[in-house]
Design a protein around this motif. Structure first.
Motif, PDB file in Angstrom:
ATOM      1  N   GLU A  21       1.069  -1.211  -0.048  1.00  0.00           N
ATOM      2  CA  GLU A  21       0.140  -0.324   0.043  1.00  0.00           C
ATOM      3  C   GLU A  21       1.105   1.529   0.161  1.00  0.00           C
ATOM      4  O   GLU A  21       0.583   1.784  -1.127  1.00  0.00           O
ATOM      5  N   ALA A  22       2.095   1.219   0.447  1.00  0.00           N
ATOM      6  CA  ALA A  22       2.504   2.506   0.844  1.00  0.00           C
ATOM      7  C   ALA A  22       3.363   2.664  -0.526  1.00  0.00           C
ATOM      8  O   ALA A  22       3.384   3.691  -1.337  1.00  0.00           O
ATOM      9  N   VAL A  23       3.859   2.026  -1.406  1.00  0.00           N
ATOM     10  CA  VAL A  23       4.051   1.916  -2.456  1.00  0.00           C
ATOM     11  C   VAL A  23       3.577   2.522  -3.524  1.00  0.00           C
ATOM     12  O   VAL A  23       4.331   3.635  -4.195  1.00  0.00           O
ATOM     13  N   HIS A  24       2.457   1.764  -3.436  1.00  0.00           N
ATOM     14  CA  HIS A  24       1.599   1.975  -4.534  1.00  0.00           C
ATOM     15  C   HIS A  24       0.996   3.950  -4.348  1.00  0.00           C
ATOM     16  O   HIS A  24       0.770   4.714  -4.921  1.00  0.00           O
ATOM     17  N   GLN A  25       0.676   3.969  -3.113  1.00  0.00           N
ATOM     18  CA  GLN A  25       0.458   5.730  -2.459  1.00  0.00           C
ATOM     19  C   GLN A  25       2.094   6.113  -2.434  1.00  0.00           C
ATOM     20  O   GLN A  25       1.404   8.056  -2.577  1.00  0.00           O
ATOM     21  N   ARG A  26       2.629   6.343  -3.218  1.00  0.00           N
ATOM     22  CA  ARG A  26       4.368   7.006  -3.573  1.00  0.00           C
ATOM     23  C   ARG A  26       4.398   7.159  -2.055  1.00  0.00           C
ATOM     24  O   ARG A  26       5.097   8.470  -1.491  1.00  0.00           O
ATOM     25  N   PRO A  43      13.574   1.963  -6.162  1.00  0.00           N
ATOM     26  CA  PRO A  43      14.010   3.340  -6.568  1.00  0.00           C
ATOM     27  C   PRO A  43      12.989   4.772  -5.979  1.00  0.00           C
ATOM     28  O   PRO A  43      13.889   5.033  -5.563  1.00  0.00           O
ATOM     29  N   THR A  44      11.834   4.357  -6.295  1.00  0.00           N
ATOM     30  CA  THR A  44      11.237   6.080  -5.969  1.00  0.00           C
ATOM     31  C   THR A  44      10.750   6.112  -4.245  1.00  0.00           C
ATOM     32  O   THR A  44      10.539   7.407  -3.579  1.00  0.00           O
ATOM     33  N   ASP A 172      -3.631   3.102   7.101  1.00  0.00           N
ATOM     34  CA  ASP A 172      -2.646   4.448   7.602  1.00  0.00           C
ATOM     35  C   ASP A 172      -1.728   4.469   6.718  1.00  0.00           C
ATOM     36  O   ASP A 172      -1.687   6.089   6.796  1.00  0.00           O
ATOM     37  N   ALA A 173      -0.955   4.394   5.640  1.00  0.00           N
ATOM     38  CA  ALA A 173      -0.361   4.716   4.929  1.00  0.00           C
ATOM     39  C   ALA A 173      -1.184   5.726   3.957  1.00  0.00           C
ATOM     40  O   ALA A 173      -0.949   7.395   3.595  1.00  0.00           O
ATOM     41  N   THR A 174      -2.056   5.403   3.000  1.00  0.00           N
ATOM     42  CA  THR A 174      -2.749   6.000   2.432  1.00  0.00           C
ATOM     43  C   THR A 174      -3.568   7.250   3.449  1.00  0.00           C
ATOM     44  O   THR A 174      -3.629   9.038   2.762  1.00  0.00           O
ATOM     45  N   ALA A 175      -3.628   6.954   4.424  1.00  0.00           N
ATOM     46  CA  ALA A 175      -4.550   8.263   5.547  1.00  0.00           C
ATOM     47  C   ALA A 175      -3.561   9.621   5.322  1.00  0.00           C
ATOM     48  O   ALA A 175      -3.605  10.832   5.117  1.00  0.00           O
ATOM     49  N   LEU A 176      -2.168   8.589   5.783  1.00  0.00           N
ATOM     50  CA  LEU A 176      -1.440   9.512   6.456  1.00  0.00           C
ATOM     51  C   LEU A 176      -0.527  10.638   4.838  1.00  0.00           C
ATOM     52  O   LEU A 176      -0.491  11.644   5.045  1.00  0.00           O
ATOM     53  N   LYS A 177      -0.246   9.770   3.966  1.00  0.00           N
ATOM     54  CA  LYS A 177      -0.220  10.448   2.773  1.00  0.00           C
ATOM     55  C   LYS A 177      -1.413  11.701   2.018  1.00  0.00           C
ATOM     56  O   LYS A 177      -0.600  12.939   1.660  1.00  0.00           O
TER      57      LYS A 177
END
Length: 368
Positions: A21-26, A43-44, A172-177
């Motif tokens: 999820e974190a990778v998808h949300q950059r 690498p991103t 949570d990753a989506t919400a933080l982003k």
């Protein structure tokens, strides 16, 4: 853009899904004490190694950044020489005045400063941000949750450069982003030409009192229709019979739309209440989020103002029918609403989408 680091050191069963999820949300960085967690990351995503009290692995793996705690910071020069491709930073836990000074020094001198504030007050973070105002490094502050991250992002109007948060679950990753990206930006304002004004009798208007001090060239966007709004000036300009109220915008009739501060949504003035968010907008289109402290709705005589945009779009605004209620014109001109006449120019904004419960949506919608 604010930085988002996700701390997966304590993440258990859902780690794979959370990282995906974190990778998808950059998300900007994944933080771990185990270099194996960096395997397969694109690498991103910055790979941040944070041993924090543990031995530093003999091989740093694919780590881009290594954050050194008190037990390792003395080896920074040695480690940097041995690993020239790796950036090194410093972890500081702030619990008292000496550790606060350590944090200020790290923020002034380190490429990366990861800060953990143990006390609930945000004053120490304000001190660090002020101390590092001219520094070129980045301050990453540990947040317990997304709500705290939102506060950290806005401290002293500049905020921490980024936040590190340990996710509790997928989502949570989506919400933080989303919290990191919900920063004010810029709107393209246009000059509208007044075509007609008319006195339309009694109705309810809303004065919006915010928790912020408006500048003289700021106001809020208000309009009767979803595709056209006029910039209503705040009460920062002197009046002969009453004191200025620089926190207030005499915004318009209660049916009117205004631009909310999050997600591009609009609200009716009648919906606003304590804690609601709005965009304060200046004459150049620069925006910032302000919080509503109170809305005063009272019966007053009303005036209808019609205008047209260069593209032919018609715009309407209904205001309290009194000369001390004002709008902004080109160059920041302050214009009394009751003195507007055909041919006068005011500043406005033309949203491109219709609205459904305040959200932009492309559908047929006729407003008149």
């Amino acid at each position: 853009m604010k930085l988002c680091w996700l701390d997966v050191r304590a993440t258990k069963g859902a780690k794979k899904a959370i990282v995906e999820e974190a990778v998808h949300q950059r998300v900007d960085g994944i933080v771990s004490a185990n270099p194996a967690d960096f395997k397969g990351l694109p690498p991103t995503v910055k790979k941040v190694l944070l041993p924090q009290g543990k031995e530093l692995p003999s091989e740093l793996g694919a780590a881009d950044v290594v954050i050194l705690g008190p037990e390792l910071i003395g080896r920074k020069a040695e480690l940097a020489k041995a690993h020239p491709a790796v950036e090194f930073g410093r972890f500081v836990e702030i619990i008292d005045a000496p550790t606060l000074e350590d944090a200020c020094e790290a923020a002034r001198t380190e490429r990366w400063s990861l800060l953990l504030f143990r006390d609930p007050t945000k004053i120490p973070l304000e001190i660090v941000i002020a101390a590092a105002a001219e520094a070129t490094g980045s301050i990453i502050t540990v947040a317990a949750d997304v709500e705290e991250a939102e506060i950290i992002f806005d401290m002293l109007e500049h905020g921490s450069d980024g936040v590190m948060m340990a996710p509790a679950a997928v989502g949570d990753a989506t919400a933080l982003k989303a919290a990191a990206e919900a920063r004010p930006g810029e709107l393209t304002l246009v000059e509208l030409e007044i075509t007609e004004t008319s006195h339309i009798g009694m109705g309810e208007r809303a004065c919006v009192d915010t928790c912020s001090h408006f500048r003289e060239d700021e106001g809020i966007l208000v309009g009767s229709h979803s595709k056209g709004m006029i910039l209503c000036v705040s009460e920062t300009h002197p009046l002969p019979y009453m004191p200025t109220r620089p926190f207030r915008a005499n915004a318009g009739a209660i049916h009117s739309y205004t631009v909310a501060g999050e997600g591009g949504r609009t609200n009716y003035l009648s919906e606003l209440k304590t804690g609601s968010k709005l965009l304060a907008v200046d004459v150049k289109g620069q925006t910032r989020v302000v919080t509503v402290g109170r809305v005063k709705i009272e019966s007053r005589p009303l005036i209808s103002i019609d205008a047209v945009a260069p593209n032919g779009q018609k715009v309407n605004l209904v205001l309290q029918d009194d000369w001390h209620v004002r709008v902004l014109g080109p160059g920041g001109a302050v214009l009394n609403s009751t003195e507007l006449k055909p041919g006068d120019k005011v500043l406005g904004y033309l949203p491109t989408a219709d609205r459904h419960v305040g959200y932009p949506i492309n559908e047929f919608c006729l407003e008149k």
